[in-house]
Each structure stands twice: as C-alpha cells, then as structure tokens.
Write a protein that holds these residues in place. Structure first.
Motif, PDB file in Angstrom:
ATOM      1  N   GLY A   1      29.322  54.416  10.074  1.00  9.21           N
ATOM      2  CA  GLY A   1      29.291  54.089   8.660  1.00  9.21           C
ATOM      3  C   GLY A   1      30.577  54.328   7.903  1.00  9.21           C
ATOM      4  O   GLY A   1      31.005  53.471   7.111  1.00  9.21           O
ATOM      5  N   PRO A   2      31.255  55.482   8.076  1.00  6.63           N
ATOM      6  CA  PRO A   2      32.494  55.705   7.328  1.00  6.63           C
ATOM      7  C   PRO A   2      33.563  54.634   7.554  1.00  6.63           C
ATOM      8  O   PRO A   2      34.387  54.395   6.671  1.00  6.63           O
ATOM      9  CB  PRO A   2      32.958  57.079   7.842  1.00  6.63           C
ATOM     10  CG  PRO A   2      31.691  57.768   8.225  1.00  6.63           C
ATOM     11  CD  PRO A   2      30.813  56.702   8.792  1.00  6.63           C
TER      12      PRO A   2
ATOM     13  N   LEU B   1      32.990  51.574   7.668  1.00 11.58           N
ATOM     14  CA  LEU B   1      32.563  50.411   6.889  1.00 11.58           C
ATOM     15  C   LEU B   1      32.492  50.715   5.397  1.00 11.58           C
ATOM     16  O   LEU B   1      32.122  49.842   4.601  1.00 11.58           O
ATOM     17  CB  LEU B   1      31.191  49.935   7.378  1.00 11.58           C
ATOM     18  CG  LEU B   1      31.110  49.538   8.852  1.00 11.58           C
ATOM     19  CD1 LEU B   1      29.668  49.234   9.248  1.00 11.58           C
ATOM     20  CD2 LEU B   1      32.003  48.342   9.143  1.00 11.58           C
ATOM     21  N   GLN B   2      32.856  51.929   5.028  1.00 15.18           N
ATOM     22  CA  GLN B   2      32.756  52.388   3.648  1.00 15.18           C
ATOM     23  C   GLN B   2      34.068  52.126   2.896  1.00 15.18           C
ATOM     24  O   GLN B   2      35.100  51.829   3.496  1.00 15.18           O
ATOM     25  CB  GLN B   2      32.441  53.894   3.661  1.00 15.18           C
ATOM     26  CG  GLN B   2      32.183  54.541   2.319  1.00 15.18           C
ATOM     27  CD  GLN B   2      31.054  53.876   1.561  1.00 15.18           C
ATOM     28  OE1 GLN B   2      31.282  52.833   0.926  1.00 15.18           O
ATOM     29  NE2 GLN B   2      29.846  54.469   1.614  1.00 15.18           N
ATOM     30  N   TYR B   3      33.997  52.219   1.564  1.00 13.79           N
ATOM     31  CA  TYR B   3      35.232  52.243   0.783  1.00 13.79           C
ATOM     32  C   TYR B   3      36.125  53.379   1.289  1.00 13.79           C
ATOM     33  O   TYR B   3      35.629  54.416   1.763  1.00 13.79           O
ATOM     34  CB  TYR B   3      34.931  52.484  -0.701  1.00 13.79           C
ATOM     35  CG  TYR B   3      34.321  51.312  -1.426  1.00 13.79           C
ATOM     36  CD1 TYR B   3      35.047  50.150  -1.628  1.00 13.79           C
ATOM     37  CD2 TYR B   3      33.023  51.385  -1.930  1.00 13.79           C
ATOM     38  CE1 TYR B   3      34.497  49.077  -2.316  1.00 13.79           C
ATOM     39  CE2 TYR B   3      32.462  50.322  -2.612  1.00 13.79           C
ATOM     40  CZ  TYR B   3      33.210  49.161  -2.805  1.00 13.79           C
ATOM     41  OH  TYR B   3      32.659  48.094  -3.477  1.00 13.79           O
ATOM     42  N   GLY B   4      37.432  53.193   1.154  1.00 15.25           N
ATOM     43  CA  GLY B   4      38.362  54.211   1.620  1.00 15.25           C
ATOM     44  C   GLY B   4      39.402  54.554   0.573  1.00 15.25           C
ATOM     45  O   GLY B   4      39.420  53.975  -0.523  1.00 15.25           O
ATOM     46  N   GLU B   5      40.260  55.490   0.898  1.00 12.57           N
ATOM     47  CA  GLU B   5      41.346  55.866  -0.004  1.00 12.57           C
ATOM     48  C   GLU B   5      42.326  54.705  -0.157  1.00 12.57           C
ATOM     49  O   GLU B   5      42.636  54.007   0.812  1.00 12.57           O
ATOM     50  CB  GLU B   5      42.093  57.079   0.549  1.00 12.57           C
ATOM     51  CG  GLU B   5      41.274  58.340   0.626  1.00 12.57           C
ATOM     52  CD  GLU B   5      42.081  59.515   1.167  1.00 12.57           C
ATOM     53  OE1 GLU B   5      43.320  59.366   1.274  1.00 12.57           O
ATOM     54  OE2 GLU B   5      41.482  60.547   1.490  1.00 12.57           O
TER      55      GLU B   5
ATOM     56  N   SER C   1      41.442  47.086   4.350  1.00 18.84           N
ATOM     57  CA  SER C   1      40.213  47.147   5.144  1.00 18.84           C
ATOM     58  C   SER C   1      40.111  48.453   5.934  1.00 18.84           C
ATOM     59  O   SER C   1      40.935  48.740   6.802  1.00 18.84           O
ATOM     60  CB  SER C   1      40.168  45.976   6.118  1.00 18.84           C
ATOM     61  OG  SER C   1      39.184  46.190   7.127  1.00 18.84           O
ATOM     62  N   THR C   2      39.096  49.245   5.625  1.00 12.85           N
ATOM     63  CA  THR C   2      38.879  50.508   6.337  1.00 12.85           C
ATOM     64  C   THR C   2      38.619  50.262   7.818  1.00 12.85           C
ATOM     65  O   THR C   2      39.182  50.945   8.687  1.00 12.85           O
ATOM     66  CB  THR C   2      37.682  51.263   5.725  1.00 12.85           C
ATOM     67  OG1 THR C   2      37.840  51.323   4.301  1.00 12.85           O
ATOM     68  CG2 THR C   2      37.581  52.672   6.275  1.00 12.85           C
TER      69      THR C   2
ATOM     70  N   TYR D   1      40.914  51.620  11.082  1.00  5.26           N
ATOM     71  CA  TYR D   1      40.404  52.455  12.178  1.00  5.26           C
ATOM     72  C   TYR D   1      40.561  51.761  13.532  1.00  5.26           C
ATOM     73  O   TYR D   1      40.855  52.413  14.544  1.00  5.26           O
ATOM     74  CB  TYR D   1      38.937  52.819  11.930  1.00  5.26           C
ATOM     75  CG  TYR D   1      38.760  54.027  11.038  1.00  5.26           C
ATOM     76  CD1 TYR D   1      39.172  55.290  11.466  1.00  5.26           C
ATOM     77  CD2 TYR D   1      38.176  53.917   9.787  1.00  5.26           C
ATOM     78  CE1 TYR D   1      39.008  56.410  10.655  1.00  5.26           C
ATOM     79  CE2 TYR D   1      38.007  55.024   8.959  1.00  5.26           C
ATOM     80  CZ  TYR D   1      38.426  56.270   9.407  1.00  5.26           C
ATOM     81  OH  TYR D   1      38.263  57.377   8.602  1.00  5.26           O
TER      82      TYR D   1
END
Length: 400
Positions: free
Chosen positions: A62-63, A65-69, A277-278, A282
């Motif tokens: 999940g992280p 696919l989440q909003y990021g810094e 894009s998070t 990654y």
C-alpha cells in the motif's frame, strides 16, 4: 465561447514541439525515422522492471501506491546523493529532489529562477524543449557560439558583460549536436562560475552513454565544495534522469543543488503535481539495488555504438561533398550541416516521400541553422539505419 480571447498572454509565446509533431508522422511502420530522441524499446529491461514491480507491491504494498513526499522517496534521494558526493564535499538528501522526468525539473527551475526580461546564456544550437519551457516566462535567450568542443567559453565570458542571470548547457553529448565540452573549456568555465559571475544549469541526460573517448568531470563536480557549516555549496544546478538508461515511460529524473534551490523547487512542485509517482520511484529503487543499471549500461553502450558507427559509415559512403556532420563520442544524436544555400525543411519534405524522417535544425537555433538537421541513431535497428542513410544520401546527391 471564443476561447482565443480567454488565453493568458504567455500562451502566445508557446509553440508546439517540432519533434513531438514529427513523431506523429514517423509512427508509420514504413517510415525510417531518425527524428525522435527515442531509446531503443527492444533494449528496455522489461523483465527486470516486471520483477521489481512485483517485489515492490509484495514487500511494500500500500505505501508504494499512496501519496508521497514532494521531495521524493528518501532512499532514492540518498542513492542520487551518494553518486554525486566526493571526498571534498558531501551531497545530502536535502540537496536532491526527484522530478517527473528531467523535463519537469527544467520547467520548475525556469519558474523558480527567471523573471520577465532576464537573460539566459545558452549554447547555439540548444535543446528544443528547454526553449519551449522557458520562452513563455518572458525571459530572453543570449546565444553563445559552439563548435566541436562544445560551448565557446571565451565567447561566453565576453557575454557576461550583459549580466545573464543563468547559463544553460548540455556539456556531454549535447542535444542536438552530439558534441561534448572539452576538459580545458570545462575548467575555464568552472573558474568563471567559481568567481561568482553567473550561475549555471548543467543538463546531463546522456552522460552514461559513452561509446568512445575518456569520461570528463561534471561541471557540478568541478565547482562544488563544502561550506563552513559542511553543507554543499555550488553555483551549478545538476539535472539528471533515468529515462535514457532504464525507460523514459517511468518519468524519473532528479535535480541536485544547494538546499535553498531545492526548497523553492519543492514549493512549486507541490502545486504542479504534488509528487513524482511513488510506485515508479520504488520500482526504480528496487532496480538500482538489484544492480540492473550496471547490467543495462554495457548492453546499451554496445548497441548504440554499433548504430552510431553504422550511421557514420553510411554517411561517409553515401553523403555528397559539401555536406558535413558531427561525430559524437556518445549520446543519441549527431547534426548534419548542408551547404549554406540549402534549407533542411525543404529536404525533409522530399525525404518523407522517400520514407525517411529527421528533425530540421532551425528550431534548435537562436540564430541561423536553416541548413542543418538532427539525426537520431539510437532508435532504429542497424539495417534500417543503413537503408535510411542510403536513401537520404541519394536524395542529397540530387539536391546538392
């Protein structure tokens, strides 16, 4: 609604990219295209990216696919920082921002640094999309002559009397010429920058793609130092990207600069797209940790070296006297110069009828350039390069 009465004044300074428009035409399957600055899709590390994506979704989930810094994934920024640190100075995470392709970095820097009426010194010719990004800002370009050794630094020094706010250069395998700034010129330019006479944006999308000659130091490396507080100080902002060595569709680039610059870029990026894009960050990080770059670069260099050599050999064999061209040690491009009386745009119209395409050089130039055109050698297979150059050479013989 008459929308032409609603547009902001700055839109009048925007224009469609000649390269992007040509790509629509050259998508035809029977067209041999030397037009776009496209890497070879058959060389993309598809299986490695597939495995990295699976790893990220399985282990991070999940992280990813989440909003990021807005600044970017911390570990990816650390990787970039480590690549640029040297014994005499340390690049820290705070000196790096991850952007949505190097082009976004250029766009954001223009808005951070440039006011209406500011002067920017650029080598002539220069990167077409940089001109497109910054023209609407109302600034003015100051063309600096260039030759086989890159930007003429002596000419630039004379132009500093006009007090440009910034210098922009692609010192290694320049787009559109494929030329590189010599070591002597880099050292002299670093001296001008070190004297505090002007700031510089060093754009280096192609530097890892060297096929011959010795590697040269970045301008950033020649000028950076640690301040009294240990923090990075440099008059150079460095722009880099993974687009040419991994895959452009992932849109992962970065800027390295003084913390004050990064802070302003982050502020504008927050309003532009929140963050890069998070998931793609990654995935890129997983590829780096797995050593994909180290395995990928030799493949790219070998393939592109063959394609460059095929193009140069074909030009020697088929192009007429009076036509000259650059001979790049790396990158994706070279530039052809026709006799002064010829117009490359006219040649293109007839070349398209022969199912060969290229980019006329005038749009890359701030002065002159109508008799030049850019050729890309990375995207087409060697046999298609050979056929395309033979066709183009026959056409040039008829026209010259």
């Amino acid at each position: 609604m008459n929308w032409n009465t609603q547009f902001a004044d700055r839109t009048a300074l925007s224009r469609r990219s000649a390269v992007r428009e040509l790509l629509k035409l050259t998508a035809q399957p029977d067209m041999i295209s030397f037009a776009g600055g496209l890497p070879a899709p058959e060389l993309f590390p598809v299986e490695a990216i597939k495995a990295a994506a699976n790893e990220v979704l399985t282990e991070i989930g999940g992280p990813a696919l989440q909003y990021g810094e807005t600044e970017g994934v911390g570990a990816l920024r650390d990787w970039v920082a480590a690549q640029f640190s040297r014994a005499r100075f340390t690049v820290r995470r705070e000196n790096v921002v991850i952007v949505s392709g190097a082009q976004q970095g250029l766009d954001l820097l223009g808005r951070v640094l440039l006011n209406d009426g500011d002067l920017v010194a650029v080598e002539n010719p220069t990167y077409l999309a940089l001109l497109g990004a910054w023209r609407p800002l109302g600034m003015r370009f100051l063309p600096v002559p260039s030759d086989a050794e890159g930007m003429d630094v002596d000419a630039l020094e004379a132009l500093l009397a006009q007090r440009p706010k910034l210098v922009y250069t692609i010192p290694t395998f320049q787009n559109p010429q494929g030329t590189s700034m010599s070591l002597a010129r880099r050292i002299k330019l670093a001296g001008l920058l070190g004297a505090g006479r002007v700031a510089l944006l060093e754009d280096n999308p192609y530097g890892e793609l060297r096929y011959s000659g010795e590697a040269l130091p970045h301008l950033f490396e020649l000028t950076a130092q640690a301040g009294a507080d240990g923090r990075l100080q440099s008059p150079v902002i460095y722009s880099g990207t993974f687009s040419k060595v991994l895959a452009p569709g992932m849109r992962i680039g970065w800027l390295v600069a003084d913390e004050a610059v990064i802070d302003k870029v982050v502020m504008l990026k927050q309003s532009a797209d929140l963050h890069t894009s998070t998931l793609n960050q990654y995935i890129t990080l997983a590829l780096l940790r797995d050593g994909v770059i180290e395995r990928q670069l030799p493949r790219l260099r070998a393939a592109y070296r063959e394609r460059r050599d095929t193009m140069l050999t074909g030009m020697e064999r088929h192009f007429p006297d009076g036509v000259t061209w650059t001979r790049p040690d790396g990158g994706l491009f070279l530039m052809v110069t026709l006799p002064a009386r010829m117009d490359a745009a006219d040649v293109l119209k007839r070349a398209i009828a022969e199912h060969v395409a290229f980019v006329p050089g005038e749009d890359f130039h701030l002065q002159g350039g109508a008799n030049t055109f850019r050729l890309n050698f990375s995207n087409a297979q060697p046999e298609r390069i050979a056929h395309g150059i033979e066709r183009l050479g026959a056409l040039l013989h008829r026209m010259v």
